[in-house]
Design an enzyme around this catalytic site. Structure first.
Site, short mmCIF file in Angstrom:
data_model
loop_
_atom_site.label_atom_id
_atom_site.label_comp_id
_atom_site.label_asym_id
_atom_site.label_seq_id
_atom_site.Cartn_x
_atom_site.Cartn_y
_atom_site.Cartn_z
N ASP A 121 0.84 -1.26 -0.17
CA ASP A 121 0.03 -0.06 0.31
C ASP A 121 0.95 1.43 -0.04
O ASP A 121 1.76 1.30 0.64
CB ASP A 121 -0.88 0.03 1.37
CG ASP A 121 -1.79 1.08 1.23
OD1 ASP A 121 -2.85 1.02 0.43
OD2 ASP A 121 -1.68 2.01 2.05
N ILE A 122 0.45 2.37 -0.98
CA ILE A 122 1.31 3.46 -0.75
C ILE A 122 1.17 4.18 0.36
O ILE A 122 -0.15 4.55 0.91
CB ILE A 122 1.01 4.20 -2.02
CG1 ILE A 122 1.06 3.55 -3.51
CG2 ILE A 122 1.75 5.46 -2.22
CD1 ILE A 122 0.48 4.23 -4.54
N GLU A 143 -4.99 2.67 -3.85
CA GLU A 143 -3.61 2.70 -4.07
C GLU A 143 -2.81 1.17 -3.49
O GLU A 143 -1.60 1.21 -3.25
CB GLU A 143 -3.18 3.87 -3.25
CG GLU A 143 -3.30 3.63 -1.74
CD GLU A 143 -4.45 3.81 -1.20
OE1 GLU A 143 -4.86 3.96 0.04
OE2 GLU A 143 -5.54 3.85 -2.11
#
Length: 614
Positions: A481-482, A525
């Site tokens: 996950d960003i 994301e």
């Protein structure tokens, strides 16, 4: 002992005599109503009781009376010769012969009663050996006879050796005649068997019955077949005659093919056949004289009818009818003359049977020739039919060859077109398959990043779980996950956020080297990496490289280069059928959550044995 006789010329026999027929002047007749008269009583009758015969043949038709014939014989032969008296009617029932010589009184030399009983010479005809004295003077031959048939008789005297020689020639002639007739019958039977045409079999039956009838009338049947059964001769003669007429009418009907269009002729032929069959049944109950009289009338009626029908059919141009008419005309004339002679209405210089015999032989020969012509016509017809069939077959073959050539050309054209269409179809199918693959590929790709989408991930996740369970290999899952992505969107806007998402997806695809590994955008994301047959340590190292690839180089955007980090959660399992399918995903998600809690930009691995996250 002497008897007075009328002064009349004697029947002269000499050394040169081989055969001589009785002459009118030496033949006298006495007809007696009383059959009990003896020869001596008859010889004492006055001259007025005797009557001279107008011809040398006794013929009084059908009569039950006793006939006495007195013959005066003058034997002038210098040498002693053995003479034979021949009586040419073998159908007589009772015959007695007496002889009186100049030196020997009247004595009985032959007594023939009830057919063949008492015959002195074994022969179909009645033959009486005579020892006639050659002393000066005349001898008297006294002959008495009775019959239920026609009372007709002629006399001839033969030298024994001459008779034997003549009898051999005559036997040869009869043998050739009857042999030819029976051969024709057998030939027609074989024709009927081979061609299955009933007219040939009917004609064979007709010829056989006619041949047996003629043999009976000349004494062959009574001599060879039933020598001790004169009653059988009385039965078979009219029966064979009726059967001959029946088969003759049936043969005419079959030969000329009288059908329903000639209904009058067809009905009349059925009447004739029914009447003939009725006569055949009556033969067994009628006496011989009545049966023969009815047969004589039936012969005239049937033959005249068949002749009339044949003539009418000839005028109607029915094939072969005119030849049949000629044959029946000959038989009609012969039968008519013989019938008149048997009835005593006509005197003939020959046997009463001779006209019928000549007519029957002529009719058989003519009809046989007609059948031969019919066979020839059938053969020529078959030849023409075969020739026509061969010509037709040749034409059919030509048409078939042309049709086959056209069909072959059409097949070749069709095959070429089919090949062209098949090739076009194969190209279209390949293009369609490529298109389908492209569509399938597009359907499994994320539109923003180009990596696999969530739908593909779900299918592949389940498939890899089944393989892991089946092969008992470890299955690893990385959830990435960003970090602080919401701030990027809020600060720089969604376009910059989309650039960041694409850059993470691109670097993740570069990090993953194995063809079987999958990089998918899980949502927003967040990304997921499926790593089949990978240990926890291998999955952790891959996650570390991914984090480094994102951390080490910023993302170039429209607002400048931005620093970017990601957090990763790693989970690895040997899939157990008793565990829920989402177990591995939940573990990776917990590990990702732990990485976020520990400050982001790091990798956390879910440790299965201790059920905790390190």
């Amino acid at each position: 002992m002497t008897f007075s006789v009328n002064a009349s010329a004697a029947w002269v026999l000499s050394d040169d005599t081989q055969q001589t027929d009785v002459t009118v002047p030496c033949c006298e007749l006495y007809v007696a109503d009383d059959s009990s008269l003896s020869a001596s009583q008859v010889m004492t009758l006055p001259p007025a009781a005797w009557q001279s015969l107008p011809t040398s043949r006794v013929n009084f038709g059908f009569s039950a009376k006793t006939f006495w014939v007195r013959l005066t014989v003058d034997n002038r032969a210098a040498t002693t010769k053995q003479w034979i008296l021949a009586l040419d009617n073998p159908l007589l029932d009772v015959v007695n012969v007496y002889l009186q010589s100049p030196s020997v009184p009247l004595r009985q030399v032959a007594a023939l009663a009830e057919g063949d009983t008492g015959r002195l010479v074994s022969h179909p005809e009645y033959l009486v050996p005579l020892n006639i004295s050659n002393d000066p003077g005349v001898s008297i031959l006294l002959v008495s006879f009775q019959t239920q048939g026609a009372a007709e008789l002629s006399f001839s005297v033969w030298d024994r050796d001459s008779f034997i020689a003549a009898d051999h020639r005559r036997s040869l002639g009869w043998g050739l005649l009857f042999g030819a007739l029976l051969l024709m019958a057998l030939y027609n039977v074989l024709l009927a068997v081979s061609t299955r045409v009933m007219s040939y079999l009917t004609y064979a039956a007709y010829v056989s019955c006619a041949t047996l009838l003629m043999a009976g009338l000349i004494g062959f049947n009574s001599y060879y077949m039933w020598p001790n059964s004169p009653w059988l001769q009385h039965l078979t003669t009219p029966f064979l005659g009726g059967a001959t007429l029946l088969f003759a009418s049936l043969f005419l009907q079959q030969l000329t093919q009288v059908d329903s269009k000639r209904i009058v002729i067809s009905r009349w032929l059925r009447v004739i056949q029914l009447g003939t069959v009725s006569y055949l049944l009556l033969v067994f109950v009628l006496d011989y004289r009545t049966a023969v009289l009815v047969f004589a009338g039936l012969v005239v009626v049937v033959v005249l009818s068949l002749l009339s029908i044949s003539c009418w059919l000839s005028l109607q141009r029915v094939a072969l009818a005119k030849y049949y008419a000629v044959g029946w005309f000959a038989l009609l004339v012969g039968a008519f003359i013989s019938s008149l002679a048997y009835l005593g209405w006509l005197e003939l210089p020959v046997s009463n049977f001779t006209p019928f015999l000549l007519g029957a032989v002529t009719e058989v020969v003519v009809v046989t020739l007609t059948l031969a012509m019919r066979v020839g016509q059938s053969y020529r017809g078959r030849q023409l039919a075969e020739k026509s069939a061969m010509e037709q077959a040749r034409r059919v073959r030509q048409v078939q060859d042309k049709s086959m050539q056209m069909q072959a050309k059409a097949n070749a054209d069709l095959e070429q077109k089919v090949q062209e269409r098949t090739f076009e179809l194969e190209v279209a199918l390949r293009e369609l398959a490529d298109t389908n693959r492209e569509l399938e590929e597009q359907n499994t790709r994320d539109a923003l990043t180009g990596v696999r989408n969530r739908k593909y991930f779900d299918k592949r996740y389940m498939a890899e779980q089944r393989r892991s369970r089946r092969e008992q290999t470890p299955l690893a899952l990385i959830m990435a996950d960003i970090d602080h992505f919401k701030q990027i969107n809020d600060t720089y806007g969604h376009p910059v956020g989309d650039i960041c998402i694409r850059e993470v997806a691109s670097r993740a695809a570069e990090v993953v080297k194995r063809p079987g590994d999958v990089v998918a955008r899980y949502g927003g994301e967040e990304f997921a990496l499926i790593l089949p047959n990978t240990s926890p340590e291998g999955a952790r190292q891959l996650a570390e490289r991914l984090c480094s690839a994102i951390r080490d180089q910023g993302v170039v955007t429209g607002v400048g280069e931005l620093p970017l980090t990601i957090s990763c959660g790693v989970a690895c399992l040997f899939i157990d059928p008793q565990l829920p399918p989402e177990t591995l995903l939940a573990q990776a998600d917990k590990a990702l959550y732990q990485a976020k809690q520990q400050g982001r930009d790091r990798v956390c691995v879910f440790i299965t044995e201790e059920q905790q996250v390190e």
